[in-house]
Design a protein around this motif. Structure first.
Motif, PDB file in Angstrom:
ATOM      1  N   LEU A 196      40.545  47.606  35.266  1.00  0.00           N
ATOM      2  CA  LEU A 196      41.753  48.428  35.382  1.00  0.00           C
ATOM      3  C   LEU A 196      41.853  49.083  36.756  1.00  0.00           C
ATOM      4  CD1 LEU A 196      41.789  50.072  31.831  1.00  0.00           C
ATOM      5  CD2 LEU A 196      43.201  48.178  32.673  1.00  0.00           C
ATOM      6  N   PHE A 197      40.713  49.502  37.303  1.00  0.00           N
ATOM      7  CA  PHE A 197      40.718  50.078  38.643  1.00  0.00           C
ATOM      8  C   PHE A 197      41.113  49.031  39.696  1.00  0.00           C
ATOM      9  CE2 PHE A 197      38.178  53.615  36.917  1.00  0.00           C
ATOM     10  CZ  PHE A 197      38.792  54.677  37.562  1.00  0.00           C
ATOM     11  N   SER A 198      40.516  47.854  39.606  1.00  0.00           N
ATOM     12  CA  SER A 198      40.832  46.815  40.597  1.00  0.00           C
ATOM     13  C   SER A 198      42.268  46.337  40.461  1.00  0.00           C
ATOM     14  CB  SER A 198      39.857  45.638  40.466  1.00  0.00           C
ATOM     15  OG  SER A 198      40.023  44.983  39.212  1.00  0.00           O
ATOM     16  N   LEU A 199      42.774  46.289  39.233  1.00  0.00           N
ATOM     17  CA  LEU A 199      44.156  45.879  39.010  1.00  0.00           C
ATOM     18  C   LEU A 199      45.129  46.871  39.640  1.00  0.00           C
ATOM     19  CD1 LEU A 199      46.075  43.875  37.501  1.00  0.00           C
ATOM     20  CD2 LEU A 199      46.073  45.520  35.610  1.00  0.00           C
ATOM     21  N   ALA A 200      44.880  48.168  39.419  1.00  0.00           N
ATOM     22  CA  ALA A 200      45.750  49.193  40.007  1.00  0.00           C
ATOM     23  C   ALA A 200      45.720  49.106  41.527  1.00  0.00           C
ATOM     24  CB  ALA A 200      45.307  50.578  39.540  1.00  0.00           C
ATOM     25  N   ALA A 201      44.550  48.876  42.093  1.00  0.00           N
ATOM     26  CA  ALA A 201      44.440  48.765  43.551  1.00  0.00           C
ATOM     27  C   ALA A 201      45.196  47.537  44.064  1.00  0.00           C
ATOM     28  CB  ALA A 201      42.975  48.698  43.965  1.00  0.00           C
ATOM     29  N   ALA A 202      45.098  46.427  43.340  1.00  0.00           N
ATOM     30  CA  ALA A 202      45.810  45.211  43.748  1.00  0.00           C
ATOM     31  C   ALA A 202      47.313  45.448  43.712  1.00  0.00           C
ATOM     32  CB  ALA A 202      45.441  44.050  42.826  1.00  0.00           C
ATOM     33  N   GLY A 213      41.074  37.485  33.509  1.00  0.00           N
ATOM     34  CA  GLY A 213      40.231  36.331  33.258  1.00  0.00           C
ATOM     35  C   GLY A 213      39.226  36.100  34.372  1.00  0.00           C
ATOM     36  N   LEU A 214      39.684  36.226  35.617  1.00  0.00           N
ATOM     37  CA  LEU A 214      38.796  36.004  36.757  1.00  0.00           C
ATOM     38  C   LEU A 214      37.756  37.116  36.869  1.00  0.00           C
ATOM     39  CD1 LEU A 214      41.355  34.747  39.432  1.00  0.00           C
ATOM     40  CD2 LEU A 214      39.905  33.417  37.901  1.00  0.00           C
ATOM     41  N   ALA A 215      38.193  38.359  36.590  1.00  0.00           N
ATOM     42  CA  ALA A 215      37.249  39.474  36.631  1.00  0.00           C
ATOM     43  C   ALA A 215      36.120  39.252  35.628  1.00  0.00           C
ATOM     44  CB  ALA A 215      37.979  40.783  36.336  1.00  0.00           C
ATOM     45  N   MET A 216      36.498  38.764  34.453  1.00  0.00           N
ATOM     46  CA  MET A 216      35.463  38.493  33.465  1.00  0.00           C
ATOM     47  C   MET A 216      34.591  37.305  33.872  1.00  0.00           C
ATOM     48  SD  MET A 216      35.892  41.006  31.536  1.00  0.00           S
ATOM     49  CE  MET A 216      36.635  41.898  32.919  1.00  0.00           C
ATOM     50  N   ASP A 217      35.170  36.378  34.665  1.00  0.00           N
ATOM     51  CA  ASP A 217      34.360  35.291  35.224  1.00  0.00           C
ATOM     52  C   ASP A 217      33.199  35.864  36.033  1.00  0.00           C
ATOM     53  OD1 ASP A 217      36.034  33.496  34.119  1.00  0.00           O
ATOM     54  OD2 ASP A 217      36.766  32.635  35.990  1.00  0.00           O
ATOM     55  N   ALA A 272      44.138  39.906  46.593  1.00  0.00           N
ATOM     56  CA  ALA A 272      43.702  41.300  46.699  1.00  0.00           C
ATOM     57  C   ALA A 272      42.924  41.705  45.451  1.00  0.00           C
ATOM     58  CB  ALA A 272      44.915  42.214  46.894  1.00  0.00           C
ATOM     59  N   GLY A 273      43.436  41.298  44.282  1.00  0.00           N
ATOM     60  CA  GLY A 273      42.748  41.640  43.044  1.00  0.00           C
ATOM     61  C   GLY A 273      41.365  41.035  42.971  1.00  0.00           C
ATOM     62  N   VAL A 274      41.231  39.781  43.405  1.00  0.00           N
ATOM     63  CA  VAL A 274      39.929  39.118  43.388  1.00  0.00           C
ATOM     64  C   VAL A 274      38.950  39.830  44.315  1.00  0.00           C
ATOM     65  CG1 VAL A 274      38.732  37.038  44.166  1.00  0.00           C
ATOM     66  CG2 VAL A 274      40.712  36.845  42.663  1.00  0.00           C
TER      67      VAL A 274
END
Length: 899
Positions: A734-740, A779-783, A848-850
């Motif tokens: 959630l933090f990385s998503l908000a930043a992206a 999905g990628l974050a969980m990867d 950016a999210g990745v």
């Protein structure tokens, strides 16, 4: 699961050519399906059930028109910037006439013919006003005369005047009689004396006889007047004439009032449209609109080309012609620019990491095969499933990124197995059984996130999600079947000769000297348990690390509070595209609002008559014109049943501006109380539909996030057999998503560093980007969570405590996770510069999210959190531990068996 994958990998390694042949057949079948069944894609995005869509369907019934019929615009500009000459206007008329003869063209508007009709209408309006004014004056004069007569009747002056006229008439008759008698006496004397009558005397006698006759008639008429005066009939007749005159005026008044009302109505309608024109103020530009009989995607390229050819001769008359996207005939096609940029970046990263071209090229080859199969399979359905141009592009982007990463994980594990002296085929099988398990479950989380798009009930998103999920499925399938086969065929060439020499030297050393081998093992164990570099800095003060990460990502996420959603307009396209050029030409010559006209439907009270509908057309139109941010209102049509009025509204600002969004909302909320009842409004048109789509997507986003996170948490609990690991993984996401989202808003909406990323005109964020980004990035974050934390889980399973397992797992996986993240970000960033604004924003958000998730969350925040948690990180309630199956994703049991 790991045992099944081990056997699958071993079979692929032994029967490599069989697997290769099987995949060749699969790709051939998909290619044949693609060739046979491929259909057209569209750039139009719709969501059934939106208010704008419902209004459009209602209008289609009310006005018996095809509301889905396409149209295009040709922007005509004089090359020297001067007003159109008569010769140029004639050339335009000829071009319009030719275009109207093209198949599938319904009509073409000639802007100058339209302007001439408007001018003629203005002249007729002025002539009508003059006639009405003359009629008003005549009626006023007649009424005054009648009023004067009535007054005389009422005060008796008419009787006095009549009596005076009779007396004066009698006196006149008496005077004339005396004169007549004098002349007659003279003639009688001549006759008495028997004197001959001269011609003059004969003429005089004749005149006297006629005078006598007239005198008698006059006396008779005067006597009649006296009689009427005496018996009162004279006044009665006068009163009747007054009454009849007034009756006649009353008959004429409605006609005059109706004519005046019609003129006032036409004047009001003309005033409303005064700021709407298809010719610029300086007369140097004009818009010719081509209406088609079918949806624009159903118009054949040949007919579009013929339509353009009809206007091409204007260049010989000094007129430059620009065509919008519809008329230009550009169809959405899958470009390869983004893929090629991504592949090039991935190849560089892989070569630096792996050291050989064969090893670097293998993940790319596997990804390309998976993407090719997925795209051909997806596009084979485009003939029966409505697809936007973004559908295959998203699948290609995601399939390429995960395809490279998934093969890389298996390949890297295989190389490490070989470095430990393992047999080639056994190494391939074990790599498939261990890393292949992580790949399988990583792909499962991505697929779950993408398939969950079907739950939100938006068809085009469902298709996009399904296509992307199929691409990920193909990437997983290739990674766990074809990759082991190719690794078997490549053999020792997967590792460079230099590294093979080091491996052989260490193997010989361990074989010859057991003590040295044991010492080396102890040293290796100590090394993998010792944090170094970045990890050492993180774990030195984990609380400070956590706070710093939260503050940093929070700062980057700040622009999210201002994020607006919308769909791309011509302004956001590349400067050399027809869409951008026509958008700019219209904005410059006619104002930005002309690019985002709105269709408003006014719903009239029940029982409205035709005349009432005409009156309301003006009243309602004036009310719409009074709304904020409205430039012009064009009354279009009145429905046959007089229940609906149609208006075309030109806003002050462009289609993506906040003021235009507010205008659509305000009109929908508007209720107009009239003498005939309440009038309500509906709004449609492409601008309104785009706004509705964005609002609907924003509404379903929280629901989608909840669904994705809920389903994936179950998978992560099943994989890691822990409560805290999935929770920390999700919180970090959630933090990385908000930043992206914050970074994307800053670049694509605020325009920060816009030129660096090829942003032509900053504007709202692509409306379906957030929901797509959630699905893909989760999905990628969980990867990365799986690849990194599964190594920690493996170390914990082998007896290390919670803190040491964090260090061991990090040291084992960090390098490959970093490479994978860079590859994936490289693939995504390649689409930023591919030329398509929709894919550019998606590519930027995903890259950016990745980067945020891989480097800030997975490589920084998660190790710090898990280090603080220690053994508690792997806590699982006993009751839950009993009912959960042991999937052994990291292959711990398998490794024990094989060693």
């Amino acid at each position: 699961m790991s045992k099944f994958l081990y056997r699958l990998g071993y079979f692929a390694a032994r029967k490599a050519w069989t697997i290769v042949a099987l995949w060749a057949v699969i790709i051939a079948l998909l290619a044949g399906s693609f060739s046979a069944f491929r259909g057209e894609m569209t750039n139009q995005i719709t969501i059934p059930g939106t208010e704008a869509q419902q209004v459009q369907e209602t209008l289609s019934e009310k006005f018996d028109t095809n509301t889905t019929a396409g149209f295009g615009q040709a922007i005509l500009e004089t090359e020297n910037g001067s007003a159109f000459t008569e010769d140029q206007k004639k050339a335009v008329a000829d071009a319009v006439s030719r275009a109207e003869g093209v198949d599938q063209v319904d009509s073409v508007t000639d802007p100058f013919a339209t302007a001439a009709k408007i001018a003629d209408g203005k002249k007729q309006l002025e002539d009508g006003k003059t006639k009405v004014a003359d009629g008003e004056k005549q009626m006023a004069d007649a009424k005054k005369q009648l009023d004067d007569t009535q007054k005389k009747i009422d005060d008796g002056s008419l009787e006095s005047e009549a009596r005076a006229k009779i007396e004066a008439g009698q006196a006149d008759i008496d005077s004339n009689r005396q004169k007549l008698e004098g002349g007659q006496q003279q003639l009688q004397m001549a006759e008495t004396l028997h004197l001959p009558l001269t011609p003059d005397m004969q003429e005089q006698k004749k005149q006297l006889e006629e005078g006598q006759k007239k005198l008698e008639e006059g006396q008779k008429e005067l006597d009649a007047q006296k009689a009427k005066l005496e018996d009162g009939s004279l006044i009665k007749d006068a009163q009747k004439q007054v009454d009849d005159g007034r009756t006649e005026l009353e008959k004429k008044r409605p006609e005059l009032d109706a004519a005046k009302k019609e003129l006032d109505r036409n004047q009001a309608l003309l005033d409303m449209t005064s700021d709407a024109a298809s010719i610029s103020e300086n007369g140097s530009a004009a818009i010719a609109t081509v209406s088609f009989t079918d949806d624009i995607m159903a118009v054949s390229p040949e007919h579009l080309a013929n339509t353009r050819d009809a206007f091409s001769s204007l260049e010989d008359h000094g007129v430059k012609v620009l065509y919008d996207t519809n008329l230009s005939g550009q169809r959405p096609e899958m470009g390869m620019t983004g893929e090629m940029i991504g592949i090039a970046l991935a190849l560089i990263i892989l070569f630096v990491m792996l050291g050989t071209l064969i090893a670097a090229g293998l993940p790319i080859l596997m990804a390309v095969i998976g993407v090719a199969g997925a795209m051909m399979g997806t596009l084979a359905l485009s003939g029966v499933v409505d697809m936007t141009s973004t559908t295959p592009a998203l699948g290609s982007m995601l399939g390429l990124a995960v395809g490279i990463d998934y093969t890389l994980f298996i390949l890297n594990r295989h190389r490490n197995n070989l470095a430990q002296g393992m047999d080639m085929k056994k190494s391939i099988a074990l790599a498939t059984g261990t890393s292949g398990g992580a790949v399988l479950f990583a792909g499962t989380t991505v697929i779950i996130a993408l398939l969950a798009l079907n739950v939100v009930g938006i068809p085009f998103l469902s298709v996009m999600g399904n296509a992307a999920a199929f691409a990920v499925f193909m990437a997983v399938a290739v990674a766990v079947t074809l990759s082991p086969a190719i690794l078997s065929l490549v053999g020792r060439r997967i590792i460079s000769k230099k590294r093979w020499a080091d491996i052989d030297r260490r193997s010989a050393l361990h074989t010859d000297d057991a003590e040295t081998a044991e010492a080396a093992h102890v040293a290796a164990t100590e090394k993998e348990e010792r944090p170094t570099g970045w990890l050492k800095a993180i774990l030195a003060k984990p609380v400070v690390t956590i706070i710093a990460v939260v503050l940093a990502l929070g700062a980057v996420a700040l622009p999210v509070s201002d994020m607006r959603l919308g769909l791309p307009t011509g302004a956001s396209q590349k400067e050399d595209t027809p869409a951008h050029q026509t958008y700019e030409a219209i904005s410059e010559n006619f104002g930005e609002g002309q690019n985002g006209t709105i269709i408003a439907a006014a719903n009239l009270p029940d029982g409205t008559t035709e005349d009432q509908a005409k009156d309301l057309q003006v009243e309602v139109g004036q009310k719409l014109l009074e709304q904020n941010d409205v430039k012009a209102v064009i009354p279009a049509l009145i429905s046959k049943d007089n229940s609906t009025l149609l208006y075309q509204i030109t806003p002050d600002a462009g289609p993506s501006e906040v003021s235009t969004e507010n205008l659509v909302s305000n009109i929908r909320d508007l209720k107009l109380d009239t003498d005939d009842g309440e009038v309500t409004f509906g709004v449609t048109g492409q601008t309104a539909m785009n706004i509705d789509i964005s609002e609907n997507l924003a509404k379903v986003l929280p629901i989608y996030i909840a669904i994705v996170i809920g389903l994936s948490l179950l998978v992560l609990i099943l994989v890691f057999r822990s409560i805290w690991v999935p929770l920390t993984a999700t919180l970090g996401f959630l933090f990385s998503l908000a930043a992206a989202f914050g970074a994307t808003t800053a670049v694509f909406q605020w325009g920060w560093a816009a030129s660096l990323f090829g942003v032509t005109t900053p504007g709202p964020i692509l409306s379906f980007l957030p929901i797509i980004a959630v699905g893909v990035l989760f999905g990628l974050a969980m990867d990365y969570q799986l690849f990194l934390v599964s190594s920690m889980r493996e170390a914990y399973s082998h007896g290390r405590n919670g803190k040491k397992s964090v260090v061991v797992g990090y040291n084992h996986s960090a390098r490959v996770v970093v490479a994978a993240a860079l590859i994936m970000a490289g693939v995504f960033i390649g689409f930023v510069f591919a030329g398509d604004p929709m894919m550019a924003s998606i590519g930027f958000a995903l890259s950016a999210g990745v980067l945020f998730d891989a480097f800030v969350i997975r490589m920084t925040l998660i190790p710090a959190l898990m280090y603080l948690l220690g053994d508690r990180a792997w806590w699982l309630p006993k009751w839950l531990d009993k009912i959960l199956p042991d999937l052994d994703v990291e292959g711990t049991q398998l490794e024990r068996e094989k060693h």
